[in-house]
Design a protein around this motif. Sequence first.
Motif, PDB file in Angstrom:
ATOM      1  N   GLY A   1     -16.337 -95.211 -25.355  1.00 36.24           N
ATOM      2  CA  GLY A   1     -17.746 -95.418 -25.055  1.00 36.24           C
ATOM      3  C   GLY A   1     -18.535 -94.156 -25.377  1.00 36.24           C
ATOM      4  N   ALA A   2     -19.793 -94.327 -25.709  1.00 31.06           N
ATOM      5  CA  ALA A   2     -20.652 -93.190 -26.046  1.00 31.06           C
ATOM      6  C   ALA A   2     -20.729 -92.179 -24.896  1.00 31.06           C
ATOM      7  CB  ALA A   2     -22.052 -93.671 -26.424  1.00 31.06           C
ATOM      8  N   ASP A   3     -20.515 -92.648 -23.669  1.00 28.88           N
ATOM      9  CA  ASP A   3     -20.534 -91.736 -22.519  1.00 28.88           C
ATOM     10  C   ASP A   3     -19.420 -90.698 -22.594  1.00 28.88           C
ATOM     11  OD1 ASP A   3     -18.920 -94.057 -22.165  1.00 28.88           O
ATOM     12  OD2 ASP A   3     -18.772 -93.684 -20.021  1.00 28.88           O
ATOM     13  N   ASN A   4     -18.393 -90.955 -23.385  1.00 23.82           N
ATOM     14  CA  ASN A   4     -17.291 -89.988 -23.551  1.00 23.82           C
ATOM     15  C   ASN A   4     -17.620 -88.857 -24.525  1.00 23.82           C
ATOM     16  OD1 ASN A   4     -14.889 -90.941 -21.956  1.00 23.82           O
ATOM     17  ND2 ASN A   4     -15.344 -92.799 -23.101  1.00 23.82           N
ATOM     18  N   LEU A   5     -18.651 -89.020 -25.316  1.00 26.63           N
ATOM     19  CA  LEU A   5     -18.973 -88.001 -26.319  1.00 26.63           C
ATOM     20  C   LEU A   5     -19.256 -86.638 -25.684  1.00 26.63           C
ATOM     21  CD1 LEU A   5     -21.213 -90.034 -28.783  1.00 26.63           C
ATOM     22  CD2 LEU A   5     -18.881 -89.194 -29.174  1.00 26.63           C
ATOM     23  N   SER A   6     -19.866 -86.648 -24.520  1.00 19.05           N
ATOM     24  CA  SER A   6     -20.225 -85.378 -23.885  1.00 19.05           C
ATOM     25  C   SER A   6     -19.020 -84.603 -23.362  1.00 19.05           C
ATOM     26  CB  SER A   6     -21.229 -85.614 -22.750  1.00 19.05           C
ATOM     27  OG  SER A   6     -20.642 -86.406 -21.747  1.00 19.05           O
TER      28      SER A   6
ATOM     29  N   VAL B   1     -17.079 -95.250 -31.723  1.00 19.51           N
ATOM     30  CA  VAL B   1     -17.891 -95.059 -30.525  1.00 19.51           C
ATOM     31  C   VAL B   1     -18.718 -96.315 -30.275  1.00 19.51           C
ATOM     32  CG1 VAL B   1     -19.724 -93.682 -29.468  1.00 19.51           C
ATOM     33  CG2 VAL B   1     -18.002 -92.569 -30.909  1.00 19.51           C
ATOM     34  N   VAL B   2     -18.635 -96.834 -29.061  1.00 16.18           N
ATOM     35  CA  VAL B   2     -19.464 -97.971 -28.671  1.00 16.18           C
ATOM     36  C   VAL B   2     -20.713 -97.395 -28.005  1.00 16.18           C
ATOM     37  CG1 VAL B   2     -19.618-100.066 -27.287  1.00 16.18           C
ATOM     38  CG2 VAL B   2     -17.437 -99.421 -28.342  1.00 16.18           C
ATOM     39  N   SER B   3     -21.860 -97.716 -28.588  1.00 16.70           N
ATOM     40  CA  SER B   3     -23.104 -97.122 -28.094  1.00 16.70           C
ATOM     41  C   SER B   3     -23.526 -97.737 -26.768  1.00 16.70           C
ATOM     42  CB  SER B   3     -24.218 -97.291 -29.127  1.00 16.70           C
ATOM     43  OG  SER B   3     -24.588 -98.646 -29.226  1.00 16.70           O
TER      44      SER B   3
ATOM     45  N   ALA C   1      -6.624-101.259 -33.417  1.00 16.33           N
ATOM     46  CA  ALA C   1      -7.602-100.533 -32.603  1.00 16.33           C
ATOM     47  C   ALA C   1      -7.057-100.456 -31.190  1.00 16.33           C
ATOM     48  CB  ALA C   1      -8.956-101.240 -32.605  1.00 16.33           C
ATOM     49  N   ILE C   2      -7.150 -99.284 -30.610  1.00 14.79           N
ATOM     50  CA  ILE C   2      -6.788 -99.112 -29.203  1.00 14.79           C
ATOM     51  C   ILE C   2      -8.075 -98.871 -28.433  1.00 14.79           C
ATOM     52  CG2 ILE C   2      -5.609 -97.668 -27.499  1.00 14.79           C
ATOM     53  CD1 ILE C   2      -3.440 -97.128 -29.548  1.00 14.79           C
ATOM     54  N   PHE C   3      -8.266 -99.681 -27.409  1.00 14.45           N
ATOM     55  CA  PHE C   3      -9.433 -99.567 -26.538  1.00 14.45           C
ATOM     56  C   PHE C   3      -8.910 -99.177 -25.165  1.00 14.45           C
ATOM     57  CE2 PHE C   3     -12.948-102.205 -24.276  1.00 14.45           C
ATOM     58  CZ  PHE C   3     -13.686-101.059 -24.027  1.00 14.45           C
ATOM     59  N   GLY C   4      -8.998 -97.894 -24.863  1.00  8.48           N
ATOM     60  CA  GLY C   4      -8.503 -97.389 -23.592  1.00  8.48           C
ATOM     61  C   GLY C   4      -9.624 -97.151 -22.612  1.00  8.48           C
ATOM     62  N   GLY C   5      -9.254 -96.996 -21.359  1.00 11.30           N
ATOM     63  CA  GLY C   5     -10.251 -96.692 -20.340  1.00 11.30           C
ATOM     64  C   GLY C   5      -9.751 -97.029 -18.959  1.00 11.30           C
ATOM     65  N   SER C   6     -10.617 -96.805 -17.998  1.00 10.88           N
ATOM     66  CA  SER C   6     -10.274 -97.089 -16.606  1.00 10.88           C
ATOM     67  C   SER C   6     -10.404 -98.572 -16.280  1.00 10.88           C
ATOM     68  CB  SER C   6     -11.166 -96.277 -15.666  1.00 10.88           C
ATOM     69  OG  SER C   6     -10.980 -94.903 -15.883  1.00 10.88           O
ATOM     70  N   PHE C   7     -11.390 -99.236 -16.865  1.00 12.73           N
ATOM     71  CA  PHE C   7     -11.654-100.651 -16.566  1.00 12.73           C
ATOM     72  C   PHE C   7     -11.703-100.841 -15.054  1.00 12.73           C
ATOM     73  CE2 PHE C   7      -9.445-100.442 -20.655  1.00 12.73           C
ATOM     74  CZ  PHE C   7     -10.320-101.127 -21.474  1.00 12.73           C
TER      75      PHE C   7
END
Length: 175
Positions: A99-104, A123-125, A4-10
């Motif tokens: 994150g679910a915020d990315n769905l949009s 997707v993490v809700s 699993a790759i968990f990417g983001g700004s952090f």
Amino acid sequence: MKIAIFGGSFDPIHKGHIKIINKLVKSFDKVIVLPNYLNPLKNKFSAPAQKRLEWIKKSINNPKVEINDYEIKQNKPCYTIDTIKHFLKNYDKISFVIGADNLSTLNKWKNIDELKKLVDFIVVSRNNKNSNEYKTINLNIPISSTQFRQNPENYKNYLPKIVADEIISYYKGNK
């Protein structure tokens, strides 16, 4: 090997991120935490990439977790499709955690249709915002990095203790 790759700004890492990682290591052989240099859909970051990477490294100590600086080393915004192609050179199958915020904004991602064929999205809700299209992890974490940046002192308890004071000092301007 299940990856699993968990990417983001952090920007910054918080206990919500840690909770996600801890959940992922129960289901995957390896979790790659992949901070970005700059999200291609954003025009700035608050903390520089190396600082965010440093906080992540201090906050996570798990043999099943690899903290990877591939995107940071590019020193520019990276598209997920290109990053995934890079990792597929070493792994047959990848789950990509968002994150679910990315769905949009998913429809704005470069080559999203191709990307959907290359990875299994997870997707993490947040706020019970689930996905009908992708596997969802229901964690409903009551913090976002954006909330933290807007009012650092109110969210100190949501930061990993080992870096909490350093992060608050940074975002308050004592860089």
